[in-house]
Design a protein around this motif. Structure first.
Motif, short mmCIF file in Angstrom:
data_model
loop_
_atom_site.label_atom_id
_atom_site.label_comp_id
_atom_site.label_asym_id
_atom_site.label_seq_id
_atom_site.Cartn_x
_atom_site.Cartn_y
_atom_site.Cartn_z
N VAL A 121 0.86 -1.19 0.00
CA VAL A 121 0.00 0.00 0.00
C VAL A 121 0.89 1.24 0.00
O VAL A 121 1.90 1.29 0.71
N ALA A 122 0.52 2.23 -0.80
CA ALA A 122 1.30 3.47 -0.87
C ALA A 122 0.94 4.37 0.31
O ALA A 122 -0.20 4.83 0.40
N PRO A 123 1.89 4.63 1.22
CA PRO A 123 1.60 5.51 2.36
C PRO A 123 1.70 6.97 1.94
O PRO A 123 2.38 7.31 0.96
N GLY A 124 1.05 7.82 2.68
CA GLY A 124 1.13 9.25 2.42
C GLY A 124 0.67 10.03 3.63
O GLY A 124 0.08 9.46 4.56
N ARG A 125 0.94 11.32 3.63
CA ARG A 125 0.54 12.19 4.74
C ARG A 125 0.22 13.57 4.20
O ARG A 125 0.87 14.06 3.29
N THR A 126 -0.78 14.17 4.82
CA THR A 126 -1.10 15.57 4.54
C THR A 126 -0.88 16.35 5.82
O THR A 126 -1.44 16.02 6.87
N ALA A 127 -0.03 17.38 5.76
CA ALA A 127 0.30 18.17 6.95
C ALA A 127 -0.87 19.08 7.31
O ALA A 127 -1.41 19.79 6.47
N ILE A 128 -1.26 19.04 8.58
CA ILE A 128 -2.30 19.93 9.11
C ILE A 128 -1.65 21.03 9.94
O ILE A 128 -1.94 22.22 9.77
N THR A 129 -0.74 20.64 10.81
CA THR A 129 -0.07 21.59 11.69
C THR A 129 1.38 21.18 11.88
O THR A 129 1.68 20.00 12.05
N ILE A 130 2.30 22.16 11.84
CA ILE A 130 3.67 21.94 12.27
C ILE A 130 4.08 23.21 13.00
O ILE A 130 4.12 24.29 12.42
N GLU A 131 4.32 23.08 14.30
CA GLU A 131 4.45 24.27 15.15
C GLU A 131 5.29 23.97 16.37
O GLU A 131 5.63 22.82 16.64
N ARG A 132 5.58 25.02 17.13
CA ARG A 132 6.22 24.88 18.43
C ARG A 132 5.20 25.20 19.51
O ARG A 132 4.40 26.14 19.38
N LEU A 133 5.24 24.40 20.59
CA LEU A 133 4.31 24.59 21.71
C LEU A 133 5.08 24.50 23.02
O LEU A 133 6.18 23.92 23.07
N ALA A 134 4.47 25.01 24.08
CA ALA A 134 5.02 24.84 25.43
C ALA A 134 4.42 23.58 26.03
O ALA A 134 3.20 23.37 25.99
N ALA A 135 5.25 22.72 26.58
CA ALA A 135 4.78 21.45 27.14
C ALA A 135 3.96 21.68 28.40
O ALA A 135 4.35 22.45 29.29
N ASP A 136 2.80 20.99 28.48
CA ASP A 136 2.02 21.03 29.71
C ASP A 136 2.56 19.96 30.66
O ASP A 136 3.55 19.28 30.36
N ASP A 137 1.90 19.80 31.81
CA ASP A 137 2.40 18.87 32.82
C ASP A 137 2.48 17.44 32.31
O ASP A 137 3.47 16.74 32.52
#
Length: 267
Positions: A121-137
């Motif tokens: 099967v041919a895998p693929g991906r569509t990007a929705i978000t690529i970002e920096r965040l602050a880690a929660d607990d």
């Protein structure tokens, strides 16, 4: 003379069994022998599905109801369950069709890309978000970083032969992988990038699997009915030193995926 009790011997039931090898015990029939009418229709539909083969169209609803001698309401209930189970697939304006076999993803330290390619099967991906965040607990604890530390977050729709089948969110410590947000192509394999460009070795992972319903946003991104059961995988991967590499939340369509693993006894 001392007496002893002789165990009672139960006679073997020689009536024909309704359980066929390879099926769930007694094919779902209760011990009292009475089954809901829709379930009997569902069993007959499964025989028809096997006869028709992948991609074939199911006969018209009226024709099937007459063939099985049931109401169209009863027939719809049986068809609806087979759609939820991934045995049938509805196409708006076209009808109901026999679905292809489910994709099998190994519960192992392999990427989504590798798992799909093994099945042709041919895998693929569509990007929705690529970002920096602050880690929660919670995220900080799982990645063993400080609360508020920066993490790279990638959210991507998973594709199989071009069709949307899942949604994946990955979090990685920015301190360990500086510049990843700018450098990584989110339409490609993250595991391949980490191995080849960052020298990362995946040694082990903790993974949890459960069933959930997608949120309205998730259902929209994956292109599925919010009432369809989903398979949720939560994984934290580690390097050979036991240091966390990533936390991943993967949501897969329950009608398209199954998971397999091999179990071994503890040495």
């Amino acid at each position: 003379m001392e007496s002893r009790r002789v165990p009672t011997v139960r006679a073997v039931d020689e009536r024909p069994s309704r359980h066929r090898a390879g099926e769930p015990v007694r094919a779902g029939i209760p011990e009292h022998g009475r089954i809901p009418r829709y379930y009997a229709v569902k069993a007959r539909l499964l025989d028809l599905v096997a006869e028709l083969g992948e991609g074939a169209a199911l006969p018209a609803e009226r024709e099937l109801a007459e063939r099985f001698g049931v109401s169209r309401v009863t027939l719809r209930q049986a068809v609806g369950e087979l759609v939820l189970e991934g045995r049938l697939r509805r196409r708006q304006g076209s009808g109901t069709f026999v679905a292809p076999p489910k994709l099998v993803q190994p519960l192992a330290l392999v990427s989504y890309t590798e798992g799909m390619r093994r099945q042709g099967v041919a895998p693929g991906r569509t990007a929705i978000t690529i970002e920096r965040l602050a880690a929660d607990d919670g995220l900080a604890e799982e990645l063993r970083i400080e609360r508020g530390d920066t993490v790279a977050h990638l959210e991507r729709v998973l594709l199989a032969d071009g069709a949307r089948v899942g949604l994946e969110s990955t979090y990685l410590p920015e301190r360990r992988f500086p510049g990843l947000v700018e450098e990584f192509d989110p339409t490609t394999s993250l595991y391949a990038y980490l191995r080849e460009r960052r020298g990362v070795v995946f040694a082990e992972a903790e993974e949890r699997l459960e069933t959930v319903l997608a949120t309205p946003r998730e259902a929209l991104l994956i292109g599925t009915n919010p009432a369809l059961p989903m398979l949720l995988l939560h994984r934290v991967s580690f390097d050979p030193h036991g240091v966390p590499i990533e936390r991943v939340r993967s949501l897969y369509r329950g009608d398209r995926f199954s998971f397999v693993t091999r179990l071994r006894a503890d040495s």
